[in-house]
Design an enzyme around this catalytic site. Sequence first.
Site, PDB file in Angstrom:
ATOM      1  CB  SER A  47      -2.756   0.876   4.992  1.00 17.90           C
ATOM      2  OG  SER A  47      -2.518   2.003   4.153  1.00 17.90           O
ATOM      3  CE  LYS A  48      -7.256   1.504  11.181  1.00 17.50           C
ATOM      4  NZ  LYS A  48      -7.267   1.903  12.608  1.00 17.50           N
ATOM      5  NE  ARG A  49      -0.329   4.310   2.330  1.00 16.87           N
ATOM      6  CZ  ARG A  49      -0.203   4.351   1.015  1.00 16.87           C
ATOM      7  NH1 ARG A  49      -0.787   5.316   0.335  1.00 16.87           N
ATOM      8  NH2 ARG A  49       0.496   3.440   0.376  1.00 16.87           N
ATOM      9  N   GLY A  82      -8.514   4.321   2.753  1.00 15.03           N
ATOM     10  CA  GLY A  82      -9.937   4.335   3.076  1.00 15.03           C
ATOM     11  C   GLY A  82     -10.219   3.260   4.106  1.00 15.03           C
TER      12      GLY A  82
END
Length: 463
Positions: free
Chosen positions: A236-238, A240
């Site tokens: 996920s975006k967390r 990167g």
Amino acid sequence: MSKVITRFAPSPTGYLHIGGGRTALFNWLFARHCGGAFLLRIEDTDRARSTQEAVDALLDGLSWLGLGWDGEPIFQFARMNRHAEVAHDLVAQGKAYYCRCTPEDLDAMRAGQKEKGLHVGYDRRCRDKGHASGAVRIKAPDGQGDMLVKDVVQGDVQVPLPQLDDMILLRADGTPTYMLSVVVDDHDMDITHVIRGDDHLNNTFRQRMIYDAMGWETPQFAHIPMIHGADGSKLSKRHGAVGLEAYRDMGYLPEAMRNYLLRLGWGHGDTEIISTEDAIALFALEDIGRSPSRMDFAKLANLNAHYMRNLTDDDLMARLAPFLEQALGEKPGEAGLKRVKAGLHDLKERAETLIELAHAGLFYVRKRPLLPDAAADKILDAAARQLLSDMRGALAAGNDFTAGGIEQTLKSFSSEKGLKLGKVAMPLRCALTGTTNSPSIFHVAEILGKDEVLARLDDIIPK
């Protein structure tokens, strides 16, 4: 065997996810390995979320990654009438039927099943009522056996027949479901191999019902594991960046990204660096592992550095130019670009991405006077500036302005001043580059040239 035809079928509802990029790569490699075709289908039936901007982003992402598709892209929404035609054909064959259950009817049915501890699924209440209109449901196979799918990656996978319910193919408003559209499109496009994420594995059994009911040949399936973050959780975006366009904008090369995505789940011994040509020659579905892969951003950066170092200077400069312009805030002058090119050998040893390379060589293209950064400004105190004033005379008097000649001049100068060479070289570095970190200052000075070096010193030394 018939000609191998693979497809990549993204939904245009956002950026091209890195997992989608890997799926596209595997399809492209397998098709090229077999001398077949790689087709692109845009699954744009979700009209509320599908946008032209997202379509353009998908096409740009695939093009940047170097995955050219064969023929024109196929848009699923434009084929809705064909999908509906198949659903009605199944009704005519007695393999599907019209259902008039309302959402309220279905909610009550599921609530009753849950209350009794029964399997939750459509109970076929409309199967034998002979309705002449409504939503179209397929007749799931009866019996207590299993449906078997032979998957190239996952092996033999089975699902008990009672778990397959009479799913909807065509909604009451005449729009086809995803399950129907995918099967009809894959059949009409002559897809021989469906290579996709293993989150679609359960869909395969439901789609098999349509293939079997229509008497169509089922393609070979290969469901590849998902990509996880470094901590083992879903990417996920967390963790990167997860969109390919972000990696492009961060200065990664498509060659490096192809190599990296290839090694996320596929292997050829312990070989890490595999050119695209070798990947096409070696790629086999059987070499895809069953376990999820984990993103390793350090490994990606190392791969990217390798590919940058192996580009020709002309190629690297062509790719670097937009990043230099972005970092500088304007288009660099020709003289500055020539200096960057001359210094590439040293600069690229200190960078892993095009952005890092652009910032490392920015001092070559900046206009005078250079504004020292905080660290350099701290070193350039009054004593250092006076030292540079004395140093300017020695450099101006020197006849050999090569790196070796400059080094010898500064050695003699530092000896006369009773200083170590480093105490002389650092202020010069700060004056010429505006930073405390650069390649050999002797090489830098040679590339800048005598006139530019003296001019930059004049900007720093006391008037």
